[in-house]
Design a protein around this motif. Structure first.
Motif, PDB file in Angstrom:
ATOM      1  N   ASP A  53      16.931  35.422  29.782  1.00 24.58           N
ATOM      2  CA  ASP A  53      16.125  35.618  28.575  1.00 24.58           C
ATOM      3  C   ASP A  53      15.336  36.921  28.630  1.00 24.58           C
ATOM      4  OD1 ASP A  53      13.799  35.152  30.089  1.00 24.58           O
ATOM      5  OD2 ASP A  53      13.528  33.115  29.343  1.00 24.58           O
ATOM      6  N   THR A  54      14.618  37.204  27.562  1.00 29.94           N
ATOM      7  CA  THR A  54      13.888  38.467  27.446  1.00 29.94           C
ATOM      8  C   THR A  54      12.724  38.575  28.426  1.00 29.94           C
ATOM      9  OG1 THR A  54      12.645  37.498  25.607  1.00 29.94           O
ATOM     10  CG2 THR A  54      14.527  38.908  25.038  1.00 29.94           C
ATOM     11  N   ALA A  55      12.339  37.470  29.064  1.00 28.47           N
ATOM     12  CA  ALA A  55      11.299  37.502  30.099  1.00 28.47           C
ATOM     13  C   ALA A  55      11.905  37.697  31.486  1.00 28.47           C
ATOM     14  CB  ALA A  55      10.481  36.214  30.063  1.00 28.47           C
ATOM     15  N   GLY A  56      13.251  37.799  31.567  1.00 26.14           N
ATOM     16  CA  GLY A  56      13.920  38.008  32.843  1.00 26.14           C
ATOM     17  C   GLY A  56      14.256  36.733  33.596  1.00 26.14           C
ATOM     18  N   ARG A  57      14.061  35.571  32.962  1.00 27.10           N
ATOM     19  CA  ARG A  57      14.399  34.304  33.612  1.00 27.10           C
ATOM     20  C   ARG A  57      15.880  34.008  33.422  1.00 27.10           C
ATOM     21  NH1 ARG A  57       9.822  30.915  30.664  1.00 27.10           N
ATOM     22  NH2 ARG A  57      11.024  31.883  29.008  1.00 27.10           N
ATOM     23  N   THR A  58      16.548  33.659  34.527  1.00 27.30           N
ATOM     24  CA  THR A  58      17.985  33.389  34.515  1.00 27.30           C
ATOM     25  C   THR A  58      18.227  31.911  34.770  1.00 27.30           C
ATOM     26  OG1 THR A  58      18.453  35.618  35.297  1.00 27.30           O
ATOM     27  CG2 THR A  58      20.178  33.998  35.613  1.00 27.30           C
ATOM     28  N   GLN A  59      19.233  31.349  34.095  1.00 27.26           N
ATOM     29  CA  GLN A  59      19.583  29.948  34.317  1.00 27.26           C
ATOM     30  C   GLN A  59      19.914  29.719  35.783  1.00 27.26           C
ATOM     31  OE1 GLN A  59      22.671  29.876  31.135  1.00 27.26           O
ATOM     32  NE2 GLN A  59      21.953  27.769  30.924  1.00 27.26           N
ATOM     33  N   PRO A  60      19.458  28.599  36.347  1.00 28.23           N
ATOM     34  CA  PRO A  60      19.803  28.294  37.738  1.00 28.23           C
ATOM     35  C   PRO A  60      21.259  27.819  37.841  1.00 28.23           C
ATOM     36  CG  PRO A  60      18.535  26.503  36.774  1.00 28.23           C
ATOM     37  CD  PRO A  60      18.577  27.602  35.741  1.00 28.23           C
ATOM     38  N   ASP A  61      21.831  27.970  39.026  1.00 25.67           N
ATOM     39  CA  ASP A  61      23.207  27.513  39.244  1.00 25.67           C
ATOM     40  C   ASP A  61      23.294  25.992  39.330  1.00 25.67           C
ATOM     41  OD1 ASP A  61      24.556  29.970  39.195  1.00 25.67           O
ATOM     42  OD2 ASP A  61      23.893  30.403  41.226  1.00 25.67           O
ATOM     43  N   THR A  62      22.209  25.342  39.706  1.00 22.72           N
ATOM     44  CA  THR A  62      22.170  23.875  39.750  1.00 22.72           C
ATOM     45  C   THR A  62      20.946  23.393  38.985  1.00 22.72           C
ATOM     46  OG1 THR A  62      20.965  23.908  41.835  1.00 22.72           O
ATOM     47  CG2 THR A  62      23.351  23.705  41.974  1.00 22.72           C
ATOM     48  N   ALA A  63      21.064  22.204  38.419  1.00 27.81           N
ATOM     49  CA  ALA A  63      19.987  21.640  37.609  1.00 27.81           C
ATOM     50  C   ALA A  63      18.864  21.092  38.490  1.00 27.81           C
ATOM     51  CB  ALA A  63      20.527  20.538  36.717  1.00 27.81           C
ATOM     52  N   VAL A  64      17.658  21.260  38.019  1.00 29.23           N
ATOM     53  CA  VAL A  64      16.498  20.655  38.657  1.00 29.23           C
ATOM     54  C   VAL A  64      16.476  19.188  38.216  1.00 29.23           C
ATOM     55  CG1 VAL A  64      13.978  20.690  38.786  1.00 29.23           C
ATOM     56  CG2 VAL A  64      15.256  22.837  38.623  1.00 29.23           C
ATOM     57  N   PRO A  65      16.263  18.239  39.129  1.00 29.25           N
ATOM     58  CA  PRO A  65      16.240  16.832  38.728  1.00 29.25           C
ATOM     59  C   PRO A  65      15.205  16.582  37.627  1.00 29.25           C
ATOM     60  CG  PRO A  65      16.277  17.021  41.118  1.00 29.25           C
ATOM     61  CD  PRO A  65      16.077  18.404  40.565  1.00 29.25           C
TER      62      PRO A  65
END
Length: 83
Positions: A53-65
């Motif tokens: 996203d525009t804040a530099g946050r990238t989707q993680p490769d695995t989901a957080v529970p």
């Protein structure tokens, strides 16, 4: 935040290539994208797309529970059959 970048992998995240975004970034909206891809062989494989996203946050490769079950934000592998 809006989607600023999408990177696509055809090898389980070892290499990622930037996709072309087709929409102007908008907060909380879907973003269409495309990528030219030439598979190396026919058969079953997987593609995965990871957004930043525009804040530099990238989707993680695995989901957080998540006990509620609705805050899934991880990269998803999509099965593809190459013919």
């Amino acid at each position: 935040m809006a989607v600023a970048r999408v990177d696509v992998s055809a090898d389980v995240g070892v290499c990622r290539r930037p996709a072309r975004l087709h929409d102007r970034p908008g907060t909380g909206t879907w973003s269409r994208w495309s990528l030219s891809w030439r598979p190396e062989a026919s058969g079953a494989t997987h593609l995965s797309a990871r957004a930043t996203d525009t804040a530099g946050r990238t989707q993680p490769d695995t989901a957080v529970p998540d006990t509620q079950g609705y805050l899934f934000d991880a990269v998803v592998r999509h099965p593809v059959s190459v013919v």
